[in-house]
Design an enzyme around this catalytic site. Structure first.
Site, PDB file in Angstrom:
ATOM      1  N   ASP A  13      45.778  28.899  53.173  1.00  0.00           N
ATOM      2  CA  ASP A  13      46.538  28.653  51.934  1.00  0.00           C
ATOM      3  C   ASP A  13      47.841  27.899  52.175  1.00  0.00           C
ATOM      4  OD1 ASP A  13      44.548  30.102  50.594  1.00  0.00           O
ATOM      5  OD2 ASP A  13      45.594  31.995  51.000  1.00  0.00           O
ATOM      6  N   LYS A  16      46.428  22.842  52.076  1.00  0.00           N
ATOM      7  CA  LYS A  16      45.531  21.816  52.631  1.00  0.00           C
ATOM      8  C   LYS A  16      44.915  20.968  51.518  1.00  0.00           C
ATOM      9  CE  LYS A  16      43.190  25.144  54.535  1.00  0.00           C
ATOM     10  NZ  LYS A  16      44.084  26.280  54.264  1.00  0.00           N
ATOM     11  N   GLY A  40      39.828  28.432  49.061  1.00  0.00           N
ATOM     12  CA  GLY A  40      40.213  28.079  47.693  1.00  0.00           C
ATOM     13  C   GLY A  40      41.274  27.021  47.836  1.00  0.00           C
ATOM     14  N   HIS A  41      40.932  25.787  47.518  1.00  0.00           N
ATOM     15  CA  HIS A  41      41.858  24.669  47.713  1.00  0.00           C
ATOM     16  C   HIS A  41      42.286  24.149  46.343  1.00  0.00           C
ATOM     17  CE1 HIS A  41      40.085  23.917  52.000  1.00  0.00           C
ATOM     18  NE2 HIS A  41      40.608  25.116  51.844  1.00  0.00           N
ATOM     19  N   GLN A 222      40.569  27.632  55.796  1.00  0.00           N
ATOM     20  CA  GLN A 222      41.248  28.766  56.435  1.00  0.00           C
ATOM     21  C   GLN A 222      42.454  28.264  57.263  1.00  0.00           C
ATOM     22  OE1 GLN A 222      37.463  28.768  56.732  1.00  0.00           O
ATOM     23  NE2 GLN A 222      37.795  29.604  54.711  1.00  0.00           N
TER      24      GLN A 222
HETATM   25  P1  GDP Z   1      44.883  25.686  50.670  1.00  0.00           P
HETATM   26  O1  GDP Z   1      43.883  26.778  50.719  1.00  0.00           O
HETATM   27  O2  GDP Z   1      45.516  25.421  51.992  1.00  0.00           O
HETATM   28  O3  GDP Z   1      44.363  24.429  50.034  1.00  0.00           O
HETATM   29  O4  GDP Z   1      46.077  26.207  49.734  1.00  0.00           O
HETATM   30  P2  GDP Z   1      45.900  26.949  48.303  1.00  0.00           P
HETATM   31  O5  GDP Z   1      45.526  25.926  47.301  1.00  0.00           O
HETATM   32  O6  GDP Z   1      45.047  28.159  48.436  1.00  0.00           O
HETATM   33  O7  GDP Z   1      47.374  27.483  48.084  1.00  0.00           O
HETATM   34  C1  GDP Z   1      48.475  26.626  48.039  1.00  0.00           C
HETATM   35  C2  GDP Z   1      49.158  26.791  46.671  1.00  0.00           C
HETATM   36  O8  GDP Z   1      50.433  26.177  46.698  1.00  0.00           O
HETATM   37  C3  GDP Z   1      48.423  26.094  45.534  1.00  0.00           C
HETATM   38  O9  GDP Z   1      48.631  26.798  44.357  1.00  0.00           O
HETATM   39  C4  GDP Z   1      49.079  24.723  45.483  1.00  0.00           C
HETATM   40  O10 GDP Z   1      49.005  24.128  44.192  1.00  0.00           O
HETATM   41  C5  GDP Z   1      50.498  25.088  45.802  1.00  0.00           C
HETATM   42  N1  GDP Z   1      51.295  24.063  46.505  1.00  0.00           N
HETATM   43  C6  GDP Z   1      50.903  23.177  47.464  1.00  0.00           C
HETATM   44  N2  GDP Z   1      51.982  22.509  47.942  1.00  0.00           N
HETATM   45  C7  GDP Z   1      53.056  22.991  47.278  1.00  0.00           C
HETATM   46  C8  GDP Z   1      54.464  22.727  47.354  1.00  0.00           C
HETATM   47  O11 GDP Z   1      54.936  21.927  48.147  1.00  0.00           O
HETATM   48  N3  GDP Z   1      55.277  23.455  46.525  1.00  0.00           N
HETATM   49  C9  GDP Z   1      54.785  24.379  45.651  1.00  0.00           C
HETATM   50  N4  GDP Z   1      55.649  25.028  44.885  1.00  0.00           N
HETATM   51  N5  GDP Z   1      53.473  24.645  45.552  1.00  0.00           N
HETATM   52  C10 GDP Z   1      52.630  23.968  46.362  1.00  0.00           C
HETATM   53  P1  IMO Z   2      41.761  28.620  52.553  1.00  0.00           P
HETATM   54  O1  IMO Z   2      40.819  27.522  52.999  1.00  0.00           O
HETATM   55  C1  IMO Z   2      43.392  32.600  53.284  1.00  0.00           C
HETATM   56  C2  IMO Z   2      40.786  35.472  55.332  1.00  0.00           C
HETATM   57  C3  IMO Z   2      40.454  36.686  54.478  1.00  0.00           C
HETATM   58  C4  IMO Z   2      40.294  37.734  55.564  1.00  0.00           C
HETATM   59  C5  IMO Z   2      39.630  36.951  56.700  1.00  0.00           C
HETATM   60  C6  IMO Z   2      38.123  37.096  56.745  1.00  0.00           C
HETATM   61  O2  IMO Z   2      41.916  28.710  51.079  1.00  0.00           O
HETATM   62  O3  IMO Z   2      43.042  28.544  53.306  1.00  0.00           O
HETATM   63  P2  IMO Z   2      36.165  36.061  55.271  1.00  0.00           P
HETATM   64  O4  IMO Z   2      35.864  36.156  53.812  1.00  0.00           O
HETATM   65  O5  IMO Z   2      36.361  34.652  55.758  1.00  0.00           O
HETATM   66  O6  IMO Z   2      35.167  36.795  56.114  1.00  0.00           O
HETATM   67  O7  IMO Z   2      37.561  36.846  55.468  1.00  0.00           O
HETATM   68  O8  IMO Z   2      39.969  35.594  56.486  1.00  0.00           O
HETATM   69  N1  IMO Z   2      40.501  34.169  54.707  1.00  0.00           N
HETATM   70  C7  IMO Z   2      41.427  33.390  54.120  1.00  0.00           C
HETATM   71  N2  IMO Z   2      42.738  33.600  53.889  1.00  0.00           N
HETATM   72  N3  IMO Z   2      42.839  31.417  52.942  1.00  0.00           N
HETATM   73  C8  IMO Z   2      41.534  31.177  53.198  1.00  0.00           C
HETATM   74  O9  IMO Z   2      40.975  29.967  52.969  1.00  0.00           O
HETATM   75  C9  IMO Z   2      40.752  32.200  53.772  1.00  0.00           C
HETATM   76  N4  IMO Z   2      39.461  32.294  54.126  1.00  0.00           N
HETATM   77  C10 IMO Z   2      39.324  33.493  54.705  1.00  0.00           C
HETATM   78  O10 IMO Z   2      41.484  36.992  53.570  1.00  0.00           O
HETATM   79  O11 IMO Z   2      41.567  38.143  56.019  1.00  0.00           O
HETATM   80 MG    MG Z   3      43.440  28.598  49.756  1.00  0.00          MG
END
Ligand code: GDP
Ligand code: IMO
Ligand code: MG
Length: 421
Positions: A13, A16, A40-41, A222
């Site tokens: 998270d 990416k 979840g991107h 991840q």
């Molecule tokens: P990922 O799994 O690495 O793609 O990240 P996620 O999408 O799960 O979580 C990142 C969250 O931060 C999302 O809600 C993005 O919209 C948000 N986000 C990404 N970059 C920034 C930033 O620079 N500032 C803020 N405030 N939010 C951001």
């Molecule tokens: P993105 O791509 C954050 C974590 C879970 C748990 C461990 C194992 O959005 O960054 P799993 O379901 O893979 O067997 O769970 O890995 N986990 C993540 N945490 N972002 C993710 O993906 C994750 N994918 C798995 O919370 O601790």
């Molecule tokens: Mg994510």
């Protein structure tokens, strides 16, 4: 050499999705190399938020081919739902834009069920309950169903029967029944028919792209500390998250990789159980959670929040061979009185700059303390206008890792980024 790998440098998270979307404007191919719908991107373009779990994050750009690579585990129902949501937004989800590897493994309903049953028991680790672990267990157990098998009834039946036989004692130990095979055969053949035009030889296509020197972005899911080999085992996911996984997870050689871009937040988060040395249990952590919207995009779980950990970041830089970094969410720290950055660990009273192979839960973080800042960063596009504290965080990250930070992200929108070097 034409492949750039984007990899999470923390526990996932990191942003990416935003970065991949931002960097793929001119790309020819964007390919996911591991994981599944545990990811979840989030992409925010023109004020509209889209969360994607399986399709690579280049899909909202007009051009790149989005490849679901052979290293992934794909839940076909989740994929079909995602494709139809994207199509409703006017996105082309035809074979012109989406290619699913015939060798990617299929997440079956019994994988999801097993994940849920285990997570309800005393050995839970806080997975996303999407069946990821059991699907990879079937893969290495050589009884997994692959996407191409959904197009061939005989192979599908053979694999299913092997898998259900193997899981039978596990279901019994979890006081549950082995699900009947026939309904699974029928519904998964239907998934195969629905996806047939998108399933193909992704590895061959990627190898051609490498040979033709096309611009390829490999999208990690991840984060490095969730890697099956090098993460905080057993609180990890079941795949190779690291940049090296892009080579095996796509079927290209490591020499095709030109750059490895690590994504880190300006602080740290983690979802699920496992050690997290810089975790905050106070109202500062809660403030970061609220301001940063730190709630899981897949499960909605509140993410654990803490300070940026440069010992862990250095470890991630070395594990991935990072050539550059992008730091996200610096804007979230605005308004805090004090900002801390972990610059070393103390283990049994001895200072260390290494992540221990075991016992990460035992380390005590040593912090450098920085004054807070009150300038909102969301509209900033000029590095020279950044507050001193933000520049110091970037400088510390560079000093500790030896890797330059190229961009600072200051908001969720595609445009909210500041070029640093
Ligand atoms: P990922 O799994 O690495 O793609 O990240 P996620 O999408 O799960 O979580 C990142 C969250 O931060 C999302 O809600 C993005 O919209 C948000 N986000 C990404 N970059 C920034 C930033 O620079 N500032 C803020 N405030 N939010 C951001
Ligand atoms: P993105 O791509 C954050 C974590 C879970 C748990 C461990 C194992 O959005 O960054 P799993 O379901 O893979 O067997 O769970 O890995 N986990 C993540 N945490 N972002 C993710 O993906 C994750 N994918 C798995 O919370 O601790
Ligand atoms: Mg994510």
């Amino acid at each position: 050499m034409s492949v750039t790998v984007i990899v999470g440098a923390q526990w996932g998270d990191e942003g990416k999705g935003k970065v991949v979307d931002m960097l793929t404007e001119g790309a020819d191919v964007v390919a996911r190399y591991g994981g599944g719908a545990n990811a979840g991107h989030t992409l925010v373009v023109g004020g509209r938020k889209t969360v994607i779990r399986l399709v690579p994050s280049g899909i909202l750009q007009p051009r790149p081919l989005c490849v679901l690579g052979p290293g992934m585990v794909i839940d076909p129902q989740v994929l079909r739902d995602e494709l139809s949501s994207l199509a409703k937004l006017g996105v082309d989800t035809s074979a012109k834009r989406v290619l699913i590897s015939e060798n990617a493994h299929v997440v079956m309903p019994y994988h999801v069920l097993l994940d849920q049953l285990r997570e309800a028991g005393r050995h839970a680790i806080g997975t996303t309950k999407r069946g990821i672990g059991p699907a990879y267990e079937d893969k290495v157990g050589r009884r997994g169903v692959r996407m191409g098998d959904l197009l061939d009834e005989e192979t599908l039946r053979g694999r299913l029967s092997a898998a259900l036989d193997a899981w039978s004692p596990t279901f019994a130990s979890l006081a549950s029944e082995v699900p009947p095979m026939e309904p699974i055969v029928q519904s998964y053949l239907e998934h195969g028919r629905a996806l047939t035009s998108l399933i193909g030889d992704a590895t061959g296509r990627l190898q051609d792209a490498v040979e033709r020197d096309e611009i390829i972005v490999a999208e990690g899911a991840q984060g490095s500390l969730l890697d099956i080999d090098h993460g905080t085992y057993p609180f990890v996911t079941s795949s190779t998250v690291l940049a090296s996984g892009a080579a095996t997870g796509l079927g290209i050689g490591p020499t095709a990789i030109r750059a490895v871009v690590g994504i880190t937040k300006a602080y740290a988060t983690r979802v699920g159980a496992g050690p997290f040395p810089t975790e905050l249990h106070d109202d500062v952590g809660e403030r970061i959670r609220q301001r940063g919207g730190e709630f899981g995009s897949v499960t909605g779980r509140p993410r654990r929040c803490g300070w940026l950990d440069l010992v862990a970041l250095r470890h991630a830089a070395r594990l991935n061979g990072m050539s550059e970094m992008i730091m996200t969410k610096a804007d979230v720290l605005e308004g805090l009185d004090v900002i801390r950055v972990c610059v070393a660990y103390e283990i049994d009273g001895v200072r260390s700059s290494r992540v221990p192979g075991r016992d990460l839960a035992r380390v005590k973080p040593v912090f450098e303390e920085l004054p807070g800042f009150s300038t909102p960063l969301g509209a900033c596009r000029d590095a020279a206008a950044l507050p001193q504290t933000v520049r110091r965080i970037v400088e510390l990250a560079e000093q500790h890792t030896g890797v330059p930070v190229r961009w600072l992200s200051v908001g969720p929108e595609r445009e909210q980024s500041v070029r640093l070097s």
